[in-house]
Scaffold this motif. Structure first.
Motif, PDB file in Angstrom:
ATOM      1  N   GLY A  26       0.792  -1.231   0.000  1.00  0.00           N
ATOM      2  CA  GLY A  26       0.000   0.000   0.000  1.00  0.00           C
ATOM      3  C   GLY A  26       0.819   1.272   0.000  1.00  0.00           C
ATOM      4  N   LEU A  27       2.150   1.156   0.050  1.00  0.00           N
ATOM      5  CA  LEU A  27       2.989   2.349  -0.028  1.00  0.00           C
ATOM      6  C   LEU A  27       2.803   2.980  -1.402  1.00  0.00           C
ATOM      7  CD1 LEU A  27       5.385   3.976   1.398  1.00  0.00           C
ATOM      8  CD2 LEU A  27       6.872   2.653  -0.125  1.00  0.00           C
ATOM      9  N   MET A  28       2.498   4.254  -1.438  1.00  0.00           N
ATOM     10  CA  MET A  28       2.315   4.943  -2.712  1.00  0.00           C
ATOM     11  C   MET A  28       3.669   5.156  -3.388  1.00  0.00           C
ATOM     12  SD  MET A  28      -0.857   5.321  -3.281  1.00  0.00           S
ATOM     13  CE  MET A  28      -1.359   3.891  -2.335  1.00  0.00           C
ATOM     14  N   MET A  29       3.670   5.132  -4.717  1.00  0.00           N
ATOM     15  CA  MET A  29       4.911   5.271  -5.478  1.00  0.00           C
ATOM     16  C   MET A  29       5.609   6.600  -5.195  1.00  0.00           C
ATOM     17  SD  MET A  29       7.020   3.756  -7.320  1.00  0.00           S
ATOM     18  CE  MET A  29       8.110   3.687  -8.716  1.00  0.00           C
ATOM     19  N   ARG A  69      -0.068   8.442 -12.362  1.00  0.00           N
ATOM     20  CA  ARG A  69      -0.061   9.250 -11.147  1.00  0.00           C
ATOM     21  C   ARG A  69       0.491   8.424  -9.986  1.00  0.00           C
ATOM     22  NH1 ARG A  69      -6.228  10.537 -11.809  1.00  0.00           N
ATOM     23  NH2 ARG A  69      -6.002   8.464 -12.700  1.00  0.00           N
ATOM     24  N   THR A  70       1.498   8.957  -9.319  1.00  0.00           N
ATOM     25  CA  THR A  70       2.172   8.209  -8.254  1.00  0.00           C
ATOM     26  C   THR A  70       1.583   8.448  -6.874  1.00  0.00           C
ATOM     27  OG1 THR A  70       3.837   9.946  -7.964  1.00  0.00           O
ATOM     28  CG2 THR A  70       4.358   8.160  -9.508  1.00  0.00           C
ATOM     29  N   CYS A  71       0.733   9.454  -6.732  1.00  0.00           N
ATOM     30  CA  CYS A  71       0.166   9.714  -5.407  1.00  0.00           C
ATOM     31  C   CYS A  71      -0.996   8.774  -5.095  1.00  0.00           C
ATOM     32  CB  CYS A  71      -0.277  11.169  -5.267  1.00  0.00           C
ATOM     33  SG  CYS A  71      -1.796  11.601  -6.165  1.00  0.00           S
ATOM     34  N   ILE A  72      -1.569   8.158  -6.114  1.00  0.00           N
ATOM     35  CA  ILE A  72      -2.691   7.234  -5.891  1.00  0.00           C
ATOM     36  C   ILE A  72      -2.403   5.834  -6.408  1.00  0.00           C
ATOM     37  CG2 ILE A  72      -4.457   9.048  -5.833  1.00  0.00           C
ATOM     38  CD1 ILE A  72      -5.158   8.196  -8.775  1.00  0.00           C
ATOM     39  N   THR A  73      -1.167   5.599  -6.850  1.00  0.00           N
ATOM     40  CA  THR A  73      -0.795   4.291  -7.380  1.00  0.00           C
ATOM     41  C   THR A  73       0.303   3.713  -6.491  1.00  0.00           C
ATOM     42  OG1 THR A  73      -1.250   5.131  -9.602  1.00  0.00           O
ATOM     43  CG2 THR A  73      -0.107   3.029  -9.440  1.00  0.00           C
ATOM     44  N   GLY A  74       0.055   2.526  -5.984  1.00  0.00           N
ATOM     45  CA  GLY A  74       1.001   1.889  -5.089  1.00  0.00           C
ATOM     46  C   GLY A  74       2.303   1.535  -5.776  1.00  0.00           C
ATOM     47  N   ALA A  75       3.375   1.527  -5.000  1.00  0.00           N
ATOM     48  CA  ALA A  75       4.697   1.177  -5.529  1.00  0.00           C
ATOM     49  C   ALA A  75       4.689  -0.224  -6.122  1.00  0.00           C
ATOM     50  CB  ALA A  75       5.741   1.293  -4.422  1.00  0.00           C
ATOM     51  N   ASN A  76       3.899  -1.123  -5.540  1.00  0.00           N
ATOM     52  CA  ASN A  76       3.869  -2.504  -6.027  1.00  0.00           C
ATOM     53  C   ASN A  76       3.326  -2.613  -7.443  1.00  0.00           C
ATOM     54  OD1 ASN A  76       3.043  -2.806  -2.763  1.00  0.00           O
ATOM     55  ND2 ASN A  76       4.835  -3.896  -3.514  1.00  0.00           N
ATOM     56  N   PHE A  77       2.501  -1.672  -7.869  1.00  0.00           N
ATOM     57  CA  PHE A  77       1.998  -1.650  -9.248  1.00  0.00           C
ATOM     58  C   PHE A  77       3.158  -1.553 -10.231  1.00  0.00           C
ATOM     59  CE2 PHE A  77       1.062   1.046 -12.934  1.00  0.00           C
ATOM     60  CZ  PHE A  77       0.069   0.314 -13.560  1.00  0.00           C
ATOM     61  N   PHE A  78       4.227  -0.871  -9.841  1.00  0.00           N
ATOM     62  CA  PHE A  78       5.356  -0.603 -10.725  1.00  0.00           C
ATOM     63  C   PHE A  78       6.375  -1.737 -10.749  1.00  0.00           C
ATOM     64  CE2 PHE A  78       3.523   3.474  -9.717  1.00  0.00           C
ATOM     65  CZ  PHE A  78       3.528   4.135 -10.927  1.00  0.00           C
ATOM     66  N   HIS A  79       6.168  -2.765  -9.955  1.00  0.00           N
ATOM     67  CA  HIS A  79       7.106  -3.894  -9.899  1.00  0.00           C
ATOM     68  C   HIS A  79       7.291  -4.479 -11.305  1.00  0.00           C
ATOM     69  CE1 HIS A  79       9.287  -7.259  -8.224  1.00  0.00           C
ATOM     70  NE2 HIS A  79       8.482  -8.108  -8.852  1.00  0.00           N
ATOM     71  N   GLY A  80       8.536  -4.542 -11.751  1.00  0.00           N
ATOM     72  CA  GLY A  80       8.852  -5.095 -13.069  1.00  0.00           C
ATOM     73  C   GLY A  80       8.686  -4.123 -14.222  1.00  0.00           C
ATOM     74  N   LYS A  81       8.313  -2.892 -13.935  1.00  0.00           N
ATOM     75  CA  LYS A  81       8.083  -1.910 -14.992  1.00  0.00           C
ATOM     76  C   LYS A  81       9.305  -1.005 -15.176  1.00  0.00           C
ATOM     77  CE  LYS A  81       3.010  -1.633 -14.693  1.00  0.00           C
ATOM     78  NZ  LYS A  81       2.865  -3.034 -14.554  1.00  0.00           N
ATOM     79  N   THR A  82       9.296  -0.267 -16.265  1.00  0.00           N
ATOM     80  CA  THR A  82      10.328   0.716 -16.572  1.00  0.00           C
ATOM     81  C   THR A  82       9.697   2.093 -16.504  1.00  0.00           C
ATOM     82  OG1 THR A  82      11.484  -0.836 -18.013  1.00  0.00           O
ATOM     83  CG2 THR A  82      11.952   1.505 -18.346  1.00  0.00           C
ATOM     84  N   ILE A  83      10.280   2.962 -15.693  1.00  0.00           N
ATOM     85  CA  ILE A  83       9.717   4.304 -15.547  1.00  0.00           C
ATOM     86  C   ILE A  83      10.797   5.367 -15.729  1.00  0.00           C
ATOM     87  CG2 ILE A  83       7.943   3.469 -13.961  1.00  0.00           C
ATOM     88  CD1 ILE A  83       9.440   5.025 -11.735  1.00  0.00           C
ATOM     89  N   ARG A  84      10.312   6.579 -16.036  1.00  0.00           N
ATOM     90  CA  ARG A  84      11.171   7.756 -16.085  1.00  0.00           C
ATOM     91  C   ARG A  84      10.572   8.812 -15.174  1.00  0.00           C
ATOM     92  NH1 ARG A  84      11.087   9.256 -22.135  1.00  0.00           N
ATOM     93  NH2 ARG A  84       9.437   7.705 -22.241  1.00  0.00           N
ATOM     94  N   THR A  85      11.429   9.414 -14.374  1.00  0.00           N
ATOM     95  CA  THR A  85      11.016  10.538 -13.542  1.00  0.00           C
ATOM     96  C   THR A  85      11.594  11.806 -14.155  1.00  0.00           C
ATOM     97  OG1 THR A  85      12.948  10.481 -12.093  1.00  0.00           O
ATOM     98  CG2 THR A  85      11.074   9.059 -11.482  1.00  0.00           C
ATOM     99  N   ILE A  86      11.257  12.929 -13.595  1.00  0.00           N
ATOM    100  CA  ILE A  86      11.764  14.200 -14.100  1.00  0.00           C
ATOM    101  C   ILE A  86      13.298  14.234 -14.068  1.00  0.00           C
ATOM    102  CG2 ILE A  86      11.575  15.386 -11.864  1.00  0.00           C
ATOM    103  CD1 ILE A  86      10.870  16.919 -15.348  1.00  0.00           C
TER     104      ILE A  86
END
Length: 193
Positions: A26-29, A69-86
């Motif tokens: 449940g930790l948000m991204m 959106r990272t404020c309403i999407t849990g960190a676990n959703f991103f497991h195995g994904k590729t992301i770019r931040t600012i």
């Protein structure tokens, strides 16, 4: 004693694989980025997924990308994904110093697009996703403004800097070869008749 459930998160962030790291379920991204990775460029604005200051780019295996959106999407959703931040947009040297801004960042500076800058990371990410999409699917010249509005519409700027953001993005779109397609000659000739 209360035990909190944790789940592993392994994600590729700005070209580097991070994890696996056990994080509370449940930790948000946004919190994972800030507290675990010390990437604080994504902003916690509304905390409800409305303002889009917190978005990151998720790169999909098919070569497309989207804002999430990272404020309403849990960190676990991103497991195995590729992301770019600012933090991943500008080119850096080996010492980590910025040596070249991305075209979107450069145009935002040239157009003085931001005031307080809080929403800027979200706008940069949205514009970047748009530019990348237009490289794959150019837009007709007459649709440029509508396409930009559609791409940036969900982003909120409390300083009301919208006009300059739109102008900067339009500048990128209009000056980058291959993003805009002209109408076929027969259509142009037919409209002149």
């Amino acid at each position: 004693m209360t035990h909190f459930r944790t789940l592993p998160v392994s994600v590729k962030v700005n070209g580097e694989i991070v994890g696996p790291t056990d994080v509370p379920a449940g930790l948000m991204m946004i919190d994972f980025l800030h507290e675990y990775l010390h990437l604080t460029g994504s902003r916690l604005g509304c905390g409800q997924g409305i303002c889009h200051a917190c978005v990151v780019i998720v790169d999909k295996p098919d070569g497309t990308s989207e804002e999430v959106r990272t404020c309403i999407t849990g960190a676990n959703f991103f497991h195995g994904k590729t992301i770019r931040t600012i933090e991943g947009h500008a080119k850096r040297n080996e010492a980590g110093e910025v040596v070249e801004l991305s075209p979107v960042q450069q145009k935002f500076l040239e157009h003085f697009s931001f005031q307080c800058g809080y929403c800027t990371p979200g706008f940069v990410n949205a514009a970047t996703v748009l530019i990348e999409r237009l490289k794959r699917q150019p837009v007709a010249r007459g649709e440029v403004e509508h396409t930009i509005t559609e791409a940036l519409n969900d982003h909120i700027c409390r300083c009301t800097g919208y006009v300059r953001y739109y102008e900067a993005v339009k500048d990128v779109v209009m000056t980058t070869p291959g993003l805009v397609k002209d109408a076929p000659k027969e259509v142009l000739q037919g409209s002149a008749a």
